[in-house]
Design a protein around this motif. Sequence first.
Motif: not given
Length: 243
Positions: A78-86
């Motif tokens: 969880p949180g991997a996609y948001a972190r990748g975008g950042r």
Amino acid sequence: MTEEPLSGGNNALEVVRVGDTVRRARDSNAAFAARLLNHLESAGYPYAPRHLGVDERGRDVLGYIPGATTDHPSQRAPGAYARGGRMLSELHEATAGHALAAGRECVLHGDPGPFNTIFRDGLPAAFIDWSSCRPGDRLDDLAYMAWTWCVQARGDVPIAEQARHLRELRDGYGGGEAERLLEAMVRRQGHIVEAETANAADPGLPPARRRHARAAVAWAASDREIVCRQWPLLLSALRPAGS
């Protein structure tokens, strides 16, 4: 020292690990990539390997980043996609207005798929394989990342889950107009279909490269079909609630 062949990135060149370094055969974009990595180090960008020079065999020497690539959402936390975008957004911000951007919006990674991202404990830690980096427009990089991280015909990923990941990544990046993002994703898929169809038919290329081209065409075409067929659902996921 012992050389250990590395796999996992989307890279056809020789890549080996030697101790705490990675040695990578140089290509036509190697000098630009080295300048970019040096700039990112000086700018404090933490999601790229350090460029440590060129070895006695003419290979780039990079800092080794422990971890693994991923090819399915089940391998991501969880949180991997948001972190990748950042991570992608911070790359673009770190190069916006720099001479390396050559008057374009920023410098792109060029191939920021999950196959070129090192993950640790399910979270993205760094982008690898900077051979496609170049000046360009942010949306091109974001669209390619959104496609390759979030949309996949294989792997039995429910479309609602794909749509949710797409929203998380786009929001992690910091936004992006929904319809323009989907249109850019389809363009990137179309470019790959067109280019790799030509490569598959080129008798001058080695058989292994032509097999890779056929696989790339099938991959991009099948994922493009998902985006086009599920356009209303993906568009709804990207738009604010109630819009």
